[in-house]
Design a protein around this motif. Structure first.
Motif, PDB file in Angstrom:
ATOM      1  N   GLY A  37       0.838  -1.193   0.000  1.00 52.06           N
ATOM      2  CA  GLY A  37       0.000   0.000   0.000  1.00 52.06           C
ATOM      3  C   GLY A  37       0.871   1.241   0.000  1.00 52.06           C
ATOM      4  N   PRO A  38       0.248   2.403  -0.109  1.00 53.18           N
ATOM      5  CA  PRO A  38      -1.186   2.613  -0.358  1.00 53.18           C
ATOM      6  C   PRO A  38      -1.553   2.255  -1.791  1.00 53.18           C
ATOM      7  N   ALA A  39      -2.852   2.064  -2.051  1.00 54.56           N
ATOM      8  CA  ALA A  39      -3.317   1.632  -3.364  1.00 54.56           C
ATOM      9  C   ALA A  39      -2.981   2.672  -4.428  1.00 54.56           C
ATOM     10  N   GLN A  40      -2.521   2.186  -5.562  1.00 50.35           N
ATOM     11  CA  GLN A  40      -2.221   3.042  -6.698  1.00 50.35           C
ATOM     12  C   GLN A  40      -3.477   3.284  -7.535  1.00 50.35           C
ATOM     13  N   PRO A  41      -3.512   4.382  -8.315  1.00 48.73           N
ATOM     14  CA  PRO A  41      -4.659   4.604  -9.211  1.00 48.73           C
ATOM     15  C   PRO A  41      -4.794   3.479 -10.228  1.00 48.73           C
ATOM     16  N   GLN A  42      -6.001   3.327 -10.760  1.00 52.80           N
ATOM     17  CA  GLN A  42      -6.227   2.304 -11.775  1.00 52.80           C
ATOM     18  C   GLN A  42      -5.348   2.563 -12.992  1.00 52.80           C
ATOM     19  N   PRO A  43      -4.824   1.514 -13.617  1.00 52.51           N
ATOM     20  CA  PRO A  43      -3.947   1.703 -14.777  1.00 52.51           C
ATOM     21  C   PRO A  43      -4.730   2.191 -15.990  1.00 52.51           C
ATOM     22  N   PRO A  44      -4.047   2.814 -16.939  1.00 49.92           N
ATOM     23  CA  PRO A  44      -4.734   3.259 -18.158  1.00 49.92           C
ATOM     24  C   PRO A  44      -5.065   2.074 -19.058  1.00 49.92           C
TER      25      PRO A  44
END
Length: 352
Positions: free
Chosen positions: A41-48
């Motif tokens: 963590g922390p969670a990463q943004p969703q990938p493109p």
């Protein structure tokens, strides 16, 4: 759970090998086994997404599965167990395409590709440190302090800042895949059999622990470093120089069968021998790339399938090239045209 086919909302088979994108929210995999759970963590943004790359590999959606039932079961088992797939088969049979089928069908975003050559090291897949570029920037920064130009200062700063170490670190495909995402990334490790003899063993620790360290950042004074990733124009924060996944990535490792891998490596992977596509599947692949099966495609598919069944080495690209030529509007089915078809559908195992 009411039976072996009823794990979770979608049953235990989440993947059906059609390459059809989800019409609603993408399916969520059930919880991993206790021994494959990670706490990054922390969670990463969703990938493109990269639909352009998916279209090049897959074409448009069709309803004919690209794999047989046993192969689909093997892929689903790898998804549920969070284990890499070791995909073997003849060159050009569609091994690397499997990664794109998975990414599109499960809505997992852009595929991360790690193409292996004989000089590839584990660190190449994890990260790259541009030490020379950083040294040059530090030299320019010190020169700016000396001459009072203020070069390197950010807006509102009175004094220039030193170059941040993270600015000169780029995570590789494997390193990016292991970032802490809420949903797994898809990683294609292509043609591992071309690697140095030590690379499969070097992968064991990372694959088993779902984590790695960047020694340069471990020694750095900053607790958090913002680094580049393998996704275009994307960055990630690395804390204390250590990266650990939240969801183990969907790893597709391809091999042309040119070498035997160590038993310890094979034990950590699920094997999949990629079958030769059936006639129905070949026609569906042609239609998915060209929009529909043009006149004459059936004959070319039959010729292609016959040559593959006879033991020849042929690629799906050859079939698509041959069908494309017959629909180009200038092809003539005369002696020269037939000679061209022979060249396009030649046996790749026979060199020229």
């Amino acid at each position: 759970m009411s039976g072996p086919d009823s794990v979770g909302e979608y049953g235990w088979r989440f993947f059906h090998a059609t390459g059809a994108a989800p019409t609603g929210p993408p399916p969520r995999l059930p919880e991993p086994p206790p021994w494959r759970r990670f706490g990054g963590g922390p969670a990463q943004p969703q990938p493109p997404d990269d639909e352009e790359a998916a279209l090049r590999r897959l074409g448009h959606v069709d309803i004919v599965p690209h794999l047989d039932g046993d192969s689909i079961d093997a892929v689903n088992a790898a998804l549920l167990l969070r284990r890499p797939l070791l995909v073997t088969g003849a060159p050009g049979v569609g091994k690397s395409t499997l990664a794109y089928l998975l990414a599109r069908e499960l809505g997992l975003g852009r595929v991360l590709e790690w193409n292996i050559v004989s000089r590839t090291r584990l660190r190449d897949g994890l990260y790259e440190h541009d030490a020379m570029g950083r040294a040059q920037s530090i030299g320019a920064w010190r020169a700016g302090l000396t001459n009072g130009t203020g070069e390197g200062a950010e807006a509102g700063e009175e004094h220039p800042r030193p170059p941040y170490l993270g600015d000169y670190i780029t995570l590789g495909p494997l390193g990016t895949a292991l970032l802490p995402h809420d949903r797994p990334r898809v990683l294609l490790i292509d043609e591992l059999d071309k690697s140095d003899i030590d690379l499969p063993n070097d992968l064991l620790h990372v694959m088993e622990n779902g984590s790695y360290e960047i020694p340069e950042l471990v020694r750095d004074a900053q607790d958090v470093a913002r680094v580049h990733t393998s996704d275009p124009d994307r960055f990630a924060d690395v804390r204390h120089g250590r990266v650990e996944c939240r969801e183990f990535p969907v790893v597709v490792i391809t091999s042309n069968g040119e070498r035997e891998f160590p038993a310890a490596f094979r034990r950590r992977c699920l094997p999949l021998e990629m079958p030769v596509p059936t006639r129905k599947q070949l026609l569906a692949i042609v239609a998915s790339h060209l929009g529909a099966c043009p006149p004459g495609a059936d004959d070319l598919v039959d010729l292609f399938a016959t040559r593959v069944e006879a033991g020849g080495t042929h690629s799906l690209d050859q079939l698509l090239n041959a069908v494309q030529m017959t629909t180009a509007g200038v092809f003539r089915n005369d002696q020269r045209g037939r000679k061209l078809m022979e060249m396009l559908l030649r046996d790749l195992a026979k060199g020229r």
